[in-house]
Write an enzyme that holds these catalytic residues in place. Sequence first.
Site, PDB file in Angstrom:
ATOM      1  CG  ASP A  91      -0.444  -6.881  -9.590  1.00 39.59           C
ATOM      2  OD1 ASP A  91      -0.370  -6.273 -10.675  1.00 39.59           O
ATOM      3  OD2 ASP A  91       0.098  -6.464  -8.551  1.00 39.59           O
ATOM      4  CG  HIS A  92      -2.689  -3.452 -11.426  1.00 42.05           C
ATOM      5  ND1 HIS A  92      -1.596  -3.904 -10.733  1.00 42.05           N
ATOM      6  CD2 HIS A  92      -3.000  -2.251 -10.880  1.00 42.05           C
ATOM      7  CE1 HIS A  92      -1.271  -3.007  -9.809  1.00 42.05           C
ATOM      8  NE2 HIS A  92      -2.112  -1.992  -9.885  1.00 42.05           N
TER       9      HIS A  92
ATOM     10  CG  ASP B 241       1.324   0.211  -7.960  1.00 43.23           C
ATOM     11  OD1 ASP B 241       0.458  -0.177  -8.764  1.00 43.23           O
ATOM     12  OD2 ASP B 241       1.049   0.608  -6.804  1.00 43.23           O
TER      13      ASP B 241
ATOM     14  NE  ARG C 263      -4.211   6.077  -4.683  1.00 37.21           N
ATOM     15  CZ  ARG C 263      -3.126   5.752  -5.368  1.00 37.21           C
ATOM     16  NH1 ARG C 263      -3.219   4.971  -6.427  1.00 37.21           N
ATOM     17  NH2 ARG C 263      -1.956   6.224  -5.026  1.00 37.21           N
TER      18      ARG C 263
ATOM     19  CB  SER D   3      -2.504   6.067 -10.035  1.00 37.76           C
ATOM     20  OG  SER D   3      -1.782   5.557 -11.126  1.00 37.76           O
TER      21      SER D   3
ATOM     22  NE  ARG E 190      -3.784   5.325 -13.035  1.00 36.59           N
ATOM     23  CZ  ARG E 190      -4.982   5.203 -12.482  1.00 36.59           C
ATOM     24  NH1 ARG E 190      -6.014   5.851 -12.964  1.00 36.59           N
ATOM     25  NH2 ARG E 190      -5.169   4.405 -11.448  1.00 36.59           N
TER      26      ARG E 190
HETATM   27  C1  MIC Z   1      -3.632   2.380  -8.402  1.00 35.97           C
HETATM   28  O1  MIC Z   1      -3.805   1.915  -7.276  1.00 35.97           O
HETATM   29  O2  MIC Z   1      -4.159   3.428  -8.795  1.00 35.97           O
HETATM   30  C2  MIC Z   1      -2.713   1.618  -9.366  1.00 35.97           C
HETATM   31  C3  MIC Z   1      -3.568   1.066 -10.427  1.00 35.97           C
HETATM   32  O3  MIC Z   1      -2.090   0.575  -8.693  1.00 35.97           O
HETATM   33  C4  MIC Z   1      -1.683   2.629  -9.878  1.00 35.97           C
HETATM   34  C5  MIC Z   1      -0.861   2.125 -10.978  1.00 35.97           C
HETATM   35  C6  MIC Z   1      -1.568   2.142 -12.297  1.00 35.97           C
HETATM   36  O4  MIC Z   1      -2.318   3.065 -12.582  1.00 35.97           O
HETATM   37  O5  MIC Z   1      -1.335   1.211 -13.051  1.00 35.97           O
HETATM   38  C7  MIC Z   1      -0.756   3.182  -8.819  1.00 35.97           C
HETATM   39  O6  MIC Z   1      -1.119   3.248  -7.666  1.00 35.97           O
HETATM   40  O7  MIC Z   1       0.344   3.654  -9.150  1.00 35.97           O
HETATM   41 FE1  SF4 Z   2      -3.543  -2.851  -6.881  1.00 40.88          FE
HETATM   42 FE2  SF4 Z   2      -3.157  -0.206  -6.762  1.00 40.88          FE
HETATM   43 FE3  SF4 Z   2      -5.256  -1.346  -5.554  1.00 40.88          FE
HETATM   44 FE4  SF4 Z   2      -2.859  -1.746  -4.608  1.00 40.88          FE
HETATM   45  S1  SF4 Z   2      -3.921   0.202  -4.704  1.00 40.88           S
HETATM   46  S2  SF4 Z   2      -4.415  -3.291  -4.899  1.00 40.88           S
HETATM   47  S3  SF4 Z   2      -1.613  -1.822  -6.447  1.00 40.88           S
HETATM   48  S4  SF4 Z   2      -4.861  -1.271  -7.761  1.00 40.88           S
END
Ligand code: MIC
Ligand code: SF4
Length: 644
Positions: free
Chosen positions: A67-68, A122, A382, A540, A542
Site C-alpha cells: 500500500d505504500h 507500521d 503527520r 514512523s 521504520r
Molecule cells: C508513516 O506513516 O510514516 C509510515 C510510512 O507508514 C511508517 C512506516 C514506514 O516508514 O514504512 C510508519 O508509520 O511506521
Molecule cells: Fe500509510 Fe503511514 Fe500515511 Fe497511514 S500514516 S496512510 S500507514 S503512510
Amino acid sequence: MITMSGTVAEKILNEHIVEGEIAPGEEVALKIDQTLTQDATGTMACLQFEAIGIPRVKAELSVSYADHNTLQTDFKNPDDHRYLQSVARRYGLYFSRPGNGICHQLHLERFACPGKTLIGSDSHTPTAGGIGSFAIGAGGLDVAVSMAGMPYRIRYPRVVGIKLTGKLPDWVSAKDVILEVLRRIDVKGGVGKVLEYFGPGVKTLSVPERATITNMGTETGATTSVFPSDEVTKAFMDAQERGDQWIPLVADSDAEYDELMELNLSELEPLAALPHSPGKVKPVSEIAGMEVQQVAIGSCTNSSLRDLKIVANILKGHTVADNLHLTINPGSRQVVEHLIESDEMRYLVAAGARILENACGPCIGMGAAPSSNAVSVRTFNRNFEGRSGTKDAQVFLVSPEVAAATAIKGVLTDPRDLGDYSRIEMPPRFIVNDNMFIPPLPPDEAAAVGIVIVRGPNIKSLPDFPPLPDTLNGEVLIKVGDNLTTDHIMPAGAKILPLRSNIPEISKYVFEVIDPEFPARALEKGGGFIIGGENYGQGSSREHAALAPKYLGVKAVIVKSFARIHLANLINFGIAPLTFKDPADYESVDMGDNLEVVIGDLRGDVKLRNLTKGNEIELTHSLSQLDAEILKTGGKLPWVKAKV
Ligand code: MIC
Ligand code: SF4
C-alpha cells in the site's frame, strides 16, 4: 504489583503475558496473535524472517499488505511486490495485492478482532484498537520475530482512561477528538501509556470513528490506544460478515485507571494541527481564512466509507475552488465499491476531485507533493517538515469536514459556516469482496518448499554487524533538538522509499532534510555519535532509521529521552541508546567533539569522556538485561538466529 483492576487493556494484556511481572514499567513478554506488515517495511521484515530460518509463520494470522510503495517509476517497487507475494506464498501469509487498500483500513474491515493482540511493522497499527484489539506498532525485525512465533516484549504500560461524555456536534468528528487529546498532551504525553476510551460517549461513535481516534493516538507517543468491544462493534462486525468473531470486552465498573482524562464530545469544535507538528493544535475558527493551494483527503486516519461519504455530500453540486487542487485516496476497495453503488463517487468526480488509488499516496510523499510554499490542508496524521515531498510546504491536519469545506471555499474554512450538516446513511451490510487477498496455502510445508522466492536486483542481502565493544570511540557527527522524527533521520517519499530493501543505497539519505552531508561525513570519520533532545525518533516505525545509521557507523545515540519504537529499533540493530543522567549535560556536548563512551556490559550507568572538552559526564539507559545482551551481540538478528 497491581491488582487486576479490569480495564480493557489489562484484560487483553494479562491474558497474553507469557513472562514478566504485571506492573507499570516492568518488561513483559506478550503472545502475539496477529501480525501485519506493509511493503515499505515488509521487504526488510521478510528478509529478516527468511534469515531466521523458520519454515512457516507461526502467528494465528499474518498479512502482508502492499500500500505504500505503489508508485512505479521504475522496476524497484514492483520487484519488491513480487518478492513479498512470493514470500507470502512460501511462508503462509495472506498477501493483499496493491490496489486493495491501506493496511490499517483493510485490517480493520477484514481481520482485526476484539481481544486479540496484533503487532504491525507500521506505527499506525493501533488503528485496530477501534475494534478492541491490542494493536502495537513495531520495527520490522520485531514483527519478523513475532511471525516466527516468539513473544513480543514491551514495558507494561500505564493505562490512561479517557472518559467520553456527550455527543459530537454537527460538523465536528472523530478527528477533532484525537486532535483535542493531542492539544492536551502533545507528541510525547502518551509515551509509556495506553490510551483507553470509556464512558457514555463511546456508544455514539462507530468503529471507523473509533479507529480514527486510536490511529492518531500514535502521535501522542502512546504504546497503543483501545476502545471497548460493545454492541456497536458487533454491528460493525456483523456488517462485515464477521459477527462470529465478535466478543464483548468492556472495562469492569470498578476498573481503576492509572490516570484519568475527561472529554465532553458536545463541547468540541473543529480543530487543526499546525505546521510542523501534530501536537500544535488550534481551533479552525481562530486561523480560518488563509489561502490554501492543496487539499488532500485520505490516509489511514480518514479514508473510511463514513469519511468519504461525508466529503461527497459536502462537495455535491460544488466545484473545487480554482486556486487549489483536491486529491482523494480512498482507504479500500470496499469504500470505493460503496461510493460507486451509492452514486456518491459521482459527486466527488463532478466536483473536480482528483481520485487517486486506494493507497497511502501523498501521506508518505508518494505523489501529489504541494507546490513551493504551499498551504496544504490534509486529513492525515503527520505534518512533519518535508514529509509531503515539498520542504517549504505548510501542512495543516484537519477532519474530512474541514477539508471538504476548504476545498469548496479555497481558504481554510470552519465547516460550521456552510450551514446545514449533510446527513449520510451507512449501508446495513458492507460489500464484502476479498478477491484481492491471496490466502495462504494450506499448511503442508512440503508443498510450499518448492516455491521460488522472486528477488529483483534492488533487493540486497542484509548487512552483518559485529558485536559491540566495551568502549566506543568517535566524534559527535550531528547534534539535534527535541522531538526529532524518524522522517528526519530516514526520510521517505517517492525517491527514497523504493530503496527500503537496499541498505547501502538508502543510507546515502540519512538526515537528508536537515544535514545532507551527514552520510559522507559519518563514513569519512569511521562512524561516531548522535546527540539529541527529548522524544528522539518519534513518528514512523521504520527500522531503517536505525539500520541505515548503523551501516554508516553510528555507535551510540545519546539523548534526553527516546520514542518507544525507535528505542527498540536501535537495540535491534546494535546501536547503544543512552540518555543523559542530568539532561542539562546535553548543553555541554557539541558537534565535532571527540568522545569515549565506556559501556562495559551495559548492566549499570555509563561514562562519557569528552576528550575535546576534557570533562566527564554520567549517562544512563533503560535497557533490560536481555536488551543489553542483544545489543552486545550486535543486534537482534544474530541473537534470534542463535536461539533458533
Ligand atoms: C508513516 O506513516 O510514516 C509510515 C510510512 O507508514 C511508517 C512506516 C514506514 O516508514 O514504512 C510508519 O508509520 O511506521
Ligand atoms: Fe500509510 Fe503511514 Fe500515511 Fe497511514 S500514516 S496512510 S500507514 S503512510
